[in-house]
Design a protein around this motif. Structure first.
Motif, PDB file in Angstrom:
ATOM      1  N   HIS A 148       0.843  -1.207   0.000  1.00  0.00           N
ATOM      2  CA  HIS A 148       0.000   0.000   0.000  1.00  0.00           C
ATOM      3  C   HIS A 148       0.872   1.248   0.000  1.00  0.00           C
ATOM      4  O   HIS A 148       0.591   2.214  -0.714  1.00  0.00           O
ATOM      5  N   GLU A 149       1.913   1.238   0.806  1.00  0.00           N
ATOM      6  CA  GLU A 149       2.837   2.367   0.849  1.00  0.00           C
ATOM      7  C   GLU A 149       3.525   2.552  -0.511  1.00  0.00           C
ATOM      8  O   GLU A 149       3.684   3.668  -0.992  1.00  0.00           O
ATOM      9  N   MET A 150       3.922   1.459  -1.129  1.00  0.00           N
ATOM     10  CA  MET A 150       4.562   1.514  -2.450  1.00  0.00           C
ATOM     11  C   MET A 150       3.598   2.085  -3.474  1.00  0.00           C
ATOM     12  O   MET A 150       3.969   2.926  -4.299  1.00  0.00           O
ATOM     13  N   PHE A 151       2.344   1.643  -3.434  1.00  0.00           N
ATOM     14  CA  PHE A 151       1.328   2.136  -4.346  1.00  0.00           C
ATOM     15  C   PHE A 151       1.176   3.649  -4.203  1.00  0.00           C
ATOM     16  O   PHE A 151       1.173   4.379  -5.198  1.00  0.00           O
ATOM     17  N   SER A 152       1.069   4.117  -2.963  1.00  0.00           N
ATOM     18  CA  SER A 152       0.914   5.562  -2.717  1.00  0.00           C
ATOM     19  C   SER A 152       2.118   6.341  -3.228  1.00  0.00           C
ATOM     20  O   SER A 152       1.967   7.416  -3.811  1.00  0.00           O
ATOM     21  N   ALA A 153       3.303   5.795  -3.026  1.00  0.00           N
ATOM     22  CA  ALA A 153       4.521   6.466  -3.489  1.00  0.00           C
ATOM     23  C   ALA A 153       4.547   6.549  -5.018  1.00  0.00           C
ATOM     24  O   ALA A 153       4.887   7.592  -5.586  1.00  0.00           O
ATOM     25  N   LEU A 154       4.194   5.451  -5.690  1.00  0.00           N
ATOM     26  CA  LEU A 154       4.147   5.454  -7.153  1.00  0.00           C
ATOM     27  C   LEU A 154       3.131   6.472  -7.661  1.00  0.00           C
ATOM     28  O   LEU A 154       3.397   7.213  -8.615  1.00  0.00           O
TER      29      LEU A 154
END
Length: 155
Positions: free
Chosen positions: A115-121
């Motif tokens: 989820h954190e990776m998704f938000s960063a992308l």
């Protein structure tokens, strides 16, 4: 990820009779591997190079469906502009996350905290989407048919 690009592209092609090119599908076919396998075995750079090379070869009027990372290269945006209007399918971040996380095979979400990776992308790409798009359509609470109808009416 999760905006509905592939489904809307199929519906647009069905409604209009215009050819549809889905870059992810074409790259999978070219390598004979799934997108996660391409990322794992060949790397993201090989995938991104294949996207650009594919865009260089497309030449006729068509519906071009791309992956969300297509905007990471300015050349890709220039190539897409040469083909016609760029429509950005967007949605609220949480809705995009819910849709994208249904498929556990997305290579860029293979992280300790997806989820954190998704938000960063998404944060990284939002300015690129805004700069590239001729039109933005919010897909948060709309069906594929409704989205396709709006695109047809705008184009």
């Amino acid at each position: 990820m999760g905006a509905g690009k592939s489904a809307v592209g199929r519906e647009l092609s069905r409604r209009t009779g215009i050819a549809r090119y889905d870059t992810d599908e074409m790259i999978r076919h070219h390598f004979g591997l799934s997108i996660p396998e391409i990322f794992a075995q060949l790397g993201e750079i090989v995938f991104r190079n294949a996207e650009t090379e594919l865009l260089r070869k497309l030449g006729s009027a068509a519906i071009i469906v791309t992956g969300g990372g297509i905007v990471l290269r300015e050349e890709n945006v220039r190539l897409l502009r040469a083909y016609g209007r760029i429509i950005w399918l967007d949605a609220d971040e949480e809705i995009l996350w819910q849709r994208a996380s249904r498929r556990r095979t997305r290579p860029l979400l293979q992280a300790a905290n997806p989820h954190e990776m998704f938000s960063a992308l998404l944060r990284e790409r939002l300015p690129l989407y805004k700069a590239a798009a001729d039109d933005r359509i919010d897909t948060s609470a709309r069906s594929v048919a409704e989205i396709a109808e709006e695109i047809v009416s705008r184009v």
